[in-house]
Write an enzyme that holds these catalytic residues in place. Sequence first.
Site, PDB file in Angstrom:
ATOM      1  N   GLN A   1       8.487 119.193 179.968  1.00  0.00           N
ATOM      2  CA  GLN A   1       7.163 119.654 179.567  1.00  0.00           C
ATOM      3  C   GLN A   1       6.303 119.752 180.820  1.00  0.00           C
ATOM      4  O   GLN A   1       5.817 118.745 181.337  1.00  0.00           O
ATOM      5  CB  GLN A   1       6.585 118.708 178.514  1.00  0.00           C
ATOM      6  CG  GLN A   1       7.522 118.543 177.303  1.00  0.00           C
ATOM      7  CD  GLN A   1       7.619 119.796 176.451  1.00  0.00           C
ATOM      8  OE1 GLN A   1       6.627 120.286 175.928  1.00  0.00           O
ATOM      9  NE2 GLN A   1       8.835 120.337 176.311  1.00  0.00           N
TER      10      GLN A   1
ATOM     11  N   GLY B   1       0.572 118.109 168.705  1.00  0.00           N
ATOM     12  CA  GLY B   1       1.771 118.566 169.406  1.00  0.00           C
ATOM     13  C   GLY B   1       1.460 119.396 170.646  1.00  0.00           C
ATOM     14  O   GLY B   1       0.298 119.723 170.920  1.00  0.00           O
ATOM     15  N   HIS B   2       2.509 119.763 171.354  1.00  0.00           N
ATOM     16  CA  HIS B   2       2.323 120.496 172.607  1.00  0.00           C
ATOM     17  C   HIS B   2       1.776 121.910 172.362  1.00  0.00           C
ATOM     18  O   HIS B   2       2.114 122.545 171.393  1.00  0.00           O
ATOM     19  CB  HIS B   2       3.587 120.531 173.460  1.00  0.00           C
ATOM     20  CG  HIS B   2       4.816 121.035 172.802  1.00  0.00           C
ATOM     21  ND1 HIS B   2       6.022 121.075 173.440  1.00  0.00           N
ATOM     22  CD2 HIS B   2       5.054 121.506 171.553  1.00  0.00           C
ATOM     23  CE1 HIS B   2       6.923 121.559 172.624  1.00  0.00           C
ATOM     24  NE2 HIS B   2       6.377 121.824 171.487  1.00  0.00           N
ATOM     25  N   ASN B   3       0.912 122.313 173.298  1.00  0.00           N
ATOM     26  CA  ASN B   3       0.346 123.665 173.292  1.00  0.00           C
ATOM     27  C   ASN B   3      -0.569 123.961 172.117  1.00  0.00           C
ATOM     28  O   ASN B   3      -0.918 125.115 171.859  1.00  0.00           O
ATOM     29  CB  ASN B   3       1.464 124.718 173.358  1.00  0.00           C
ATOM     30  CG  ASN B   3       2.251 124.588 174.638  1.00  0.00           C
ATOM     31  OD1 ASN B   3       3.381 124.113 174.637  1.00  0.00           O
ATOM     32  ND2 ASN B   3       1.646 124.947 175.749  1.00  0.00           N
TER      33      ASN B   3
END
Lengths: 333, 333, 333
Positions: A184, A225-227
């Site tokens: 990531q 969560g990511h993004n």
Amino acid sequence: MSLSLGQIVGALGGTLELAGSDTEIFRIAPLDSAGPGDLSFLSNPRYQQQLAASKAACVIVAPAMREAAMQRGACIVADNPYVYFARATQLWKQHEQAHQVRCGVHPSAVVDPLAEVDPTAYVGPLCVVERGARIGAGTVLKSRVTVGENCSVGARCILHSGVVLGADGFGFAPERGTWVKIEQLGAVRVGDDVEIGANTCIDRGALDDTVIENGVKLDNLVQIGHNVHLGAHVAMAGCAGVAGSARIGAHCTVGGGAVVLGHLELAENVHVSAATVVMRSLNKPGVYTGVFPVDENNKWEKNAATLKQLHSLRERIKALEQQQQQDSKNGTQ
Amino acid sequence: MSLSLGQIVGALGGTLELAGSDTEIFRIAPLDSAGPGDLSFLSNPRYQQQLAASKAACVIVAPAMREAAMQRGACIVADNPYVYFARATQLWKQHEQAHQVRCGVHPSAVVDPLAEVDPTAYVGPLCVVERGARIGAGTVLKSRVTVGENCSVGARCILHSGVVLGADGFGFAPERGTWVKIEQLGAVRVGDDVEIGANTCIDRGALDDTVIENGVKLDNLVQIGHNVHLGAHVAMAGCAGVAGSARIGAHCTVGGGAVVLGHLELAENVHVSAATVVMRSLNKPGVYTGVFPVDENNKWEKNAATLKQLHSLRERIKALEQQQQQDSKNGTQ
Amino acid sequence: MSLSLGQIVGALGGTLELAGSDTEIFRIAPLDSAGPGDLSFLSNPRYQQQLAASKAACVIVAPAMREAAMQRGACIVADNPYVYFARATQLWKQHEQAHQVRCGVHPSAVVDPLAEVDPTAYVGPLCVVERGARIGAGTVLKSRVTVGENCSVGARCILHSGVVLGADGFGFAPERGTWVKIEQLGAVRVGDDVEIGANTCIDRGALDDTVIENGVKLDNLVQIGHNVHLGAHVAMAGCAGVAGSARIGAHCTVGGGAVVLGHLELAENVHVSAATVVMRSLNKPGVYTGVFPVDENNKWEKNAATLKQLHSLRERIKALEQQQQQDSKNGTQ
């Protein structure tokens, strides 16, 4: 601790009625439990009954309630009593903690030499601020907060204990039944005036950053969560979760335990009820809900069992309708 | 930081087309936001449109997309572009962190003298490793991780910040309205290549151990109860929970916020959708779902109210069918 | 480690049959996996088959099972075998940890000079105990626990790793699209004999305190909002959440992942099933459930789609019934 009504009105404005400005207030309390030394507030006209019965020394009310309030006794008249009450709690806290230092880095915190902490920020006990992280002016990290590598937090934020900013997003490529880690490489960017509840997690982005805009408020044990992109002034209650790459528009609210699936978009001013699962983008402002209604267990069992046949029940209704139409045609022949 | 395409292909294989091996790459980026210095990838033929329009310096593609990609410009042809991309992120991270030490015990961590930490493992700031715990080769405990007494973690694992391994399972015997604690005498055993997300909890077993097999990936804020057994390469998204003594077969996936009740068994290759509650064992591979569909709140209210009469609606349909049959019999007499 | 049956019966009572008191026990184990050196128990007559087949050195049984147990071999007869087993695990743990110190403050913990920690309490590694907090006699804070300002914890409590007691409740007044913080001036009061699971959060009250009565047991990752009141001996499983100002009566149980909305009241002895959302007060003891039943995904899709028309299906059934009545009237004319 105590504050005089004069100090309060001096700091926050409003008109004091039927009380001297030297009257001392010892506590802020709800209408029904307030006693003779307490300041209370009426934010909802529905509670007017409680106003009349309240033993509070003084009650914050809206202009429309001025007469009713004065029949009871002392009051402060303010345009938005709930906001006035909120600011009164801030004033109270300020005075209570006047002697406490709230900037600098606690000696037990672990701050990387390549992190930047504004001199007016506070990094509490046993926090971790990693390499390249930036903490803005006036921001407070309570205790045991982790701000990961290259993540940034704006000004005047509060991160409660146990927050983890910038753990790896959950990204793996499947290969012959195993998972290959996608490192990531993004970070987390948090705006100004953001509050993040205890043990809440915000993951770093896979390639780009995860973004939390100004004024966002997240309760405890929330998962981002990511993004993900949270627009300005979004508020999310406890245990809510937002999966990767979802975009939530400004001024949205998400109830406790609700889940927003990945890659979805919520327009501005969408309000998701508690425990609702959002499985499609919501492009229109409004209130959205999806919760199985609670019932006595034996009733639930019957309804839940029937639910599994719901589609076939619809087919049976269709068949009945067709037959009935047929019969009525035949009857008229 | 930058890597040349030659370095990338040298490390990861694949065939480089229409670009010199000395072309420098400054970032890995999605097709639609990639710029002239970026490496991108096309893992799904559905995004072929984005491929044509992408400004990336180079795109990783499958052999079948070779021609299409070359019409645009430089590409790396690889059997599995998504896995190639994953490995490229790993290469990137490796180079980025080349100067960072990632083994040993951070001086702020509290490691019991009777714990065993492999010399190639890393125990980050403010972690706690209790008596009898074992941490395997190459494993990384980020920051503020607790590994409880006698719990073991295999090789090459990553435990993100706030993870708690080996808190007591939730076990009490009821006695005259109170709860008598059942001491949790088991431990947690985690295999190799396991990744555990931020603030996730895995409880120790009551009598035997809680077991997490090789290659399992758990997201943030996941709860694993005592004596659970997670088969190899299981993946569970954020906020999922597995209650005590459940057994989840290898290669299962569990969506975010899903719940698996206690003592159930899931066969291998069962896939549970986000926010689904598994209330019975699932013995066949497949995708399983159980979520109340989200709707505008006023529509939901009507449907939810009607849902409480669903069983009686079925009875009414039955009655209608019987009457209709009766009528049609009478009609034919 | 081992204990003799004589030591066990001496400490916990019960009648030992068909074994010498010097028989050594090396482990406590379930009936089906117990071996020749193990003590086991039969708490549910349903498992009588397992009793007969068990290889355990000795089995704890109820008086009614005495004969059956003696046909197999050695047993301890006790009124409540499950509670006896629980106490046996406690005895076991006690002996196992006889040499471990379990009081005082770990040198890595950060305890404010104005906090009060009972000398028989234990504050584990990397805990934070803030100003004005009080920790009662015999209470254990495992590791990385935060007890916030002015919060109090009674006697003989266990707070597992990562617990956050006394983060700010989630309270904001809306003002022109932004949120004005309501400072949370209350605290958290935890009674005696309370156990709180890993990474669980209990927020401080807005004006009054959040209250957790004696004997409450909370599992991991539970969220308790501000001003909640949990009655004595309430038990809540992992990932459950209770929103602000809800009151849960004594002896209630709340299943894993269940949510209780704000300002509701649950009577005593209400049992909420796992993953159920309580959206209204429950005034009668009983078991309550509200979960969408899990199904194969394609079947779920059909039923979920139909669910959105449920209210209109009811209307169609009504119409069918009316037409049928009409028809049958016409038929008899």
